[in-house]
Design a protein around this motif. Structure first.
Motif, mmCIF file in Angstrom:
data_model
loop_
_atom_site.group_PDB
_atom_site.id
_atom_site.type_symbol
_atom_site.label_atom_id
_atom_site.label_comp_id
_atom_site.label_asym_id
_atom_site.label_seq_id
_atom_site.Cartn_x
_atom_site.Cartn_y
_atom_site.Cartn_z
ATOM 1 N N GLU A 30 78.099 33.941 32.838
ATOM 2 C CA GLU A 30 78.553 32.558 32.991
ATOM 3 C C GLU A 30 77.563 31.582 32.362
ATOM 4 O O GLU A 30 77.961 30.582 31.744
ATOM 5 C CB GLU A 30 78.763 32.244 34.472
ATOM 6 N N ILE A 31 76.270 31.876 32.511
ATOM 7 C CA ILE A 31 75.267 31.008 31.901
ATOM 8 C C ILE A 31 75.362 31.067 30.384
ATOM 9 O O ILE A 31 75.264 30.039 29.695
ATOM 10 C CB ILE A 31 73.856 31.385 32.387
ATOM 11 N N VAL A 42 58.615 32.715 40.244
ATOM 12 C CA VAL A 42 59.963 32.970 40.759
ATOM 13 C C VAL A 42 60.958 33.277 39.640
ATOM 14 O O VAL A 42 62.176 33.271 39.865
ATOM 15 C CB VAL A 42 60.468 31.766 41.592
ATOM 16 N N ALA A 43 60.464 33.554 38.438
ATOM 17 C CA ALA A 43 61.341 33.708 37.265
ATOM 18 C C ALA A 43 62.418 34.764 37.462
ATOM 19 O O ALA A 43 63.533 34.613 36.967
ATOM 20 C CB ALA A 43 60.509 34.023 36.027
ATOM 21 N N ASP A 44 62.114 35.848 38.169
ATOM 22 C CA ASP A 44 63.082 36.933 38.344
ATOM 23 C C ASP A 44 63.818 36.868 39.677
ATOM 24 O O ASP A 44 64.554 37.788 40.028
ATOM 25 C CB ASP A 44 62.390 38.289 38.218
ATOM 26 N N PHE A 64 75.084 23.331 40.343
ATOM 27 C CA PHE A 64 75.095 24.644 39.706
ATOM 28 C C PHE A 64 74.367 25.694 40.532
ATOM 29 O O PHE A 64 74.748 26.870 40.525
ATOM 30 C CB PHE A 64 74.491 24.553 38.306
ATOM 31 N N VAL A 65 73.323 25.298 41.267
ATOM 32 C CA VAL A 65 72.613 26.253 42.120
ATOM 33 C C VAL A 65 73.545 26.795 43.196
ATOM 34 O O VAL A 65 73.525 27.977 43.524
ATOM 35 C CB VAL A 65 71.362 25.598 42.739
ATOM 36 N N HIS A 120 66.146 33.473 37.962
ATOM 37 C CA HIS A 120 65.746 32.071 37.980
ATOM 38 C C HIS A 120 65.393 31.562 36.589
ATOM 39 O O HIS A 120 65.721 30.421 36.228
ATOM 40 C CB HIS A 120 64.543 31.908 38.919
ATOM 41 N N ALA A 121 64.737 32.379 35.780
ATOM 42 C CA ALA A 121 64.316 31.941 34.449
ATOM 43 C C ALA A 121 65.527 31.589 33.582
ATOM 44 O O ALA A 121 65.485 30.619 32.811
ATOM 45 C CB ALA A 121 63.481 33.025 33.773
ATOM 46 N N GLU A 122 66.615 32.357 33.692
ATOM 47 C CA GLU A 122 67.819 32.054 32.919
ATOM 48 C C GLU A 122 68.436 30.738 33.370
ATOM 49 O O GLU A 122 68.914 29.939 32.549
ATOM 50 C CB GLU A 122 68.832 33.188 33.059
ATOM 51 N N LEU A 123 68.434 30.513 34.680
ATOM 52 C CA LEU A 123 68.986 29.268 35.214
ATOM 53 C C LEU A 123 68.173 28.071 34.726
ATOM 54 O O LEU A 123 68.731 27.034 34.338
ATOM 55 C CB LEU A 123 69.004 29.331 36.735
ATOM 56 N N GLU A 124 66.853 28.215 34.722
ATOM 57 C CA GLU A 124 66.003 27.109 34.260
ATOM 58 C C GLU A 124 66.199 26.850 32.766
ATOM 59 O O GLU A 124 66.150 25.701 32.314
ATOM 60 C CB GLU A 124 64.537 27.408 34.562
ATOM 61 N N GLY A 125 66.424 27.912 31.978
ATOM 62 C CA GLY A 125 66.720 27.729 30.562
ATOM 63 C C GLY A 125 68.005 26.933 30.369
ATOM 64 O O GLY A 125 68.097 26.068 29.490
#
Length: 266
Positions: free
Chosen positions: A243-244, A88-90, A234-235, A198-203
């Motif tokens: 913003e991230i 789900v990274a993208d 944040f989600v 999603h990958a940026e959010l998880e980072g």
């Protein structure tokens, strides 16, 4: 002589292939290969084609091929990855299909509302994942934490056990109806097509957890509860990439100050 039937607004409009192509079905830790084949058949009948397999126990397998019953192209194109985060990274919308759980507090959607949300996001250009867990145990808590919302099928409470492929069929049907424009339930959220992948959010979440440890935010308490609440907060905001980057810059400065404070104390 009877007048010919007038094609009215009751007739669903054709589904947009580009929108459908942005919606993927993700199966996590599938134990029985026949369920993979049945799921492939279920999504193909509803006009979907993208299947992602997270650490399946047996795949490829003859039983999967047999149960696909003509959806061999879906199986052949299936992507296999090691972890749900990779699958789900993208994605900008991740919906986890699960039984109700008090342990992981996620916003709950019924299948029709979930499908409407998936359509809105995919129409806006965002990638969408519908995630299904293991046959016996479903999705683990850590996997549910990667989802923006939970989808609960309101089955008979006296016999609520759904076969994996049957659950996939229910959600795929609702997605089909939403894509055809026949769904009457509005999506509960605005499209998040500007949201960060999603990958940026998880980072960001990983750096946030490290920062909270560095500044001793938890004061000896377990960090799990605070991080779950912060993730939900944040989600919900649908942070975009800019913003991230801003927030991660703030965290980086907080970590630097924590290191300086540690050296001064030493």
């Amino acid at each position: 002589m009877q007048a010919p039937l007038n094609p009215s607004s009751d007739t669903p409009s054709p589904a947009d292939p580009a929108t459908a192509s942005r919606i993927r079905i993700v199966l996590v830790g599938t134990q029985h290969p026949g369920n993979i084949g049945s799921a492939a058949r279920a999504i193909k009948t509803m006009g979907l084609s993208r299947l992602v397999l997270v650490a399946p126990q047996k795949f490829p397998h003859n039983e999967a091929d047999m149960m696909a019953a003509g959806a061999d192209d879906v199986l052949a194109a299936a992507v296999e990855v090691d972890a749900l985060a990779d699958a789900v990274a993208d994605c900008r919308l991740v919906l986890g299909c699960t039984a109700r759980s008090r342990r992981v507090q996620l916003r709950e959607l019924d299948p029709r509302t979930a499908a409407a949300s998936a359509r809105v996001e995919a129409e806006a250009g965002g990638e969408v994942a519908l995630v299904f867990g293991r046959e016996r145990t479903g999705l683990e808590n850590a996997e549910l934490q990667l989802c923006h919302a939970a989808v609960h099928i309101p089955a008979n409470p006296d016999y609520s056990s759904l076969n994996l492929a049957a659950a996939v069929q229910v959600l795929a049907y609702e997605v089909r109806m939403a894509l055809l424009g026949a769904a009457t339930v509005a999506a509960t959220t605005a499209p998040m097509a500007d949201a960060a992948p999603h990958a940026e959010l998880e980072g960001f979440f990983a750096q946030l957890a490290d920062t909270l440890d560095a500044i001793d935010f938890h004061k000896g308490r377990t960090p799990d509860s605070a991080m779950r609440k912060l993730r939900r907060l944040f989600v919900r905001t649908g942070l975009d990439s800019q913003e991230i980057r801003l927030l991660r810059g703030v965290l980086a400065d907080a970590q630097r100050m924590a290191r300086l404070a540690g050296r001064d104390a030493g």
